[in-house]
Design a protein around this motif. Sequence first.
Motif, short mmCIF file in Angstrom:
data_model
loop_
_atom_site.label_atom_id
_atom_site.label_comp_id
_atom_site.label_asym_id
_atom_site.label_seq_id
_atom_site.Cartn_x
_atom_site.Cartn_y
_atom_site.Cartn_z
N ARG A 256 40.42 29.73 49.68
CA ARG A 256 40.75 29.78 48.25
C ARG A 256 39.97 28.72 47.49
NH1 ARG A 256 46.76 29.84 45.60
NH2 ARG A 256 46.13 29.83 43.42
N GLU A 257 39.91 27.52 48.03
CA GLU A 257 39.15 26.45 47.38
C GLU A 257 37.67 26.82 47.29
OE1 GLU A 257 40.15 23.05 49.78
OE2 GLU A 257 42.19 22.97 49.00
N PHE A 258 37.13 27.44 48.35
CA PHE A 258 35.72 27.81 48.38
C PHE A 258 35.39 28.86 47.32
CE2 PHE A 258 32.26 30.53 49.95
CZ PHE A 258 31.27 29.59 50.12
N TYR A 259 36.20 29.91 47.21
CA TYR A 259 35.91 31.00 46.27
C TYR A 259 36.34 30.69 44.84
CZ TYR A 259 34.37 33.87 50.11
OH TYR A 259 33.68 34.34 51.18
N TRP B 241 41.22 35.91 53.89
CA TRP B 241 41.41 36.32 52.51
C TRP B 241 41.80 37.80 52.56
CZ3 TRP B 241 36.81 36.41 48.50
CH2 TRP B 241 37.26 36.95 47.29
N ILE B 242 43.06 38.07 52.34
CA ILE B 242 43.54 39.46 52.35
C ILE B 242 43.67 39.91 50.90
CG2 ILE B 242 45.41 41.02 52.98
CD1 ILE B 242 45.96 39.22 55.41
N LEU B 243 43.09 41.05 50.60
CA LEU B 243 43.12 41.62 49.27
C LEU B 243 43.90 42.93 49.32
CD1 LEU B 243 40.40 41.76 46.66
CD2 LEU B 243 41.34 43.93 47.41
N LEU B 244 44.87 43.07 48.42
CA LEU B 244 45.61 44.31 48.25
C LEU B 244 45.35 44.78 46.83
CD1 LEU B 244 49.03 43.18 49.78
CD2 LEU B 244 47.22 44.45 50.94
N ASP B 245 44.73 45.94 46.68
CA ASP B 245 44.34 46.45 45.37
C ASP B 245 45.30 47.55 44.94
OD1 ASP B 245 43.14 47.56 43.12
OD2 ASP B 245 41.14 47.66 44.00
N TYR B 246 46.13 47.23 43.94
CA TYR B 246 47.06 48.21 43.37
C TYR B 246 46.51 48.77 42.05
CZ TYR B 246 50.52 46.61 46.75
OH TYR B 246 51.20 46.30 47.92
N VAL B 247 45.22 48.69 41.85
CA VAL B 247 44.46 49.14 40.69
C VAL B 247 44.74 48.26 39.46
CG1 VAL B 247 43.79 51.06 39.18
CG2 VAL B 247 44.32 51.49 41.59
#
Length: 130
Positions: A101-104, A83-89
């Motif tokens: 994805r199914e789990f979360y 699970w890669i997260l990119l936070d652009y605010v």
Amino acid sequence: MKKKISSEALCDSVINGMQEKKGFDIVKMDLRKIPGSITDFFVICSGSSDTQIDAIAGSVDEEVSKKCKESPWHKEGIQNKEWILLDYVDVVVHVFKKDRREFYDIESLWGDADISYYGDTLVASKTPLN
């Protein structure tokens, strides 16, 4: 002073980057009408392998940098590649391995968001019932 790009335009670049590397089940969740939401949009997609989700995240980063002149404020999950997260605010990007994805199940957690689904050529929307 640099003009800030709109969160909608940022989403478009994110989705283009995902589609470039064959990300699937792409969803844009508009959270702007939800009180206390942490961002304007979530953009979520799936990949089928560690290599693919890494490539998708790299493509998103490259596309947003090139088209919007923006870099992520924060990145997570680059090492474990599930699970890669990119936070652009204003826009938070989630690139999942399918089973994670199914789990979360983020879509259900934010079920009152306006959701747009992106296929190869189709965009369908769901607006929550009030």
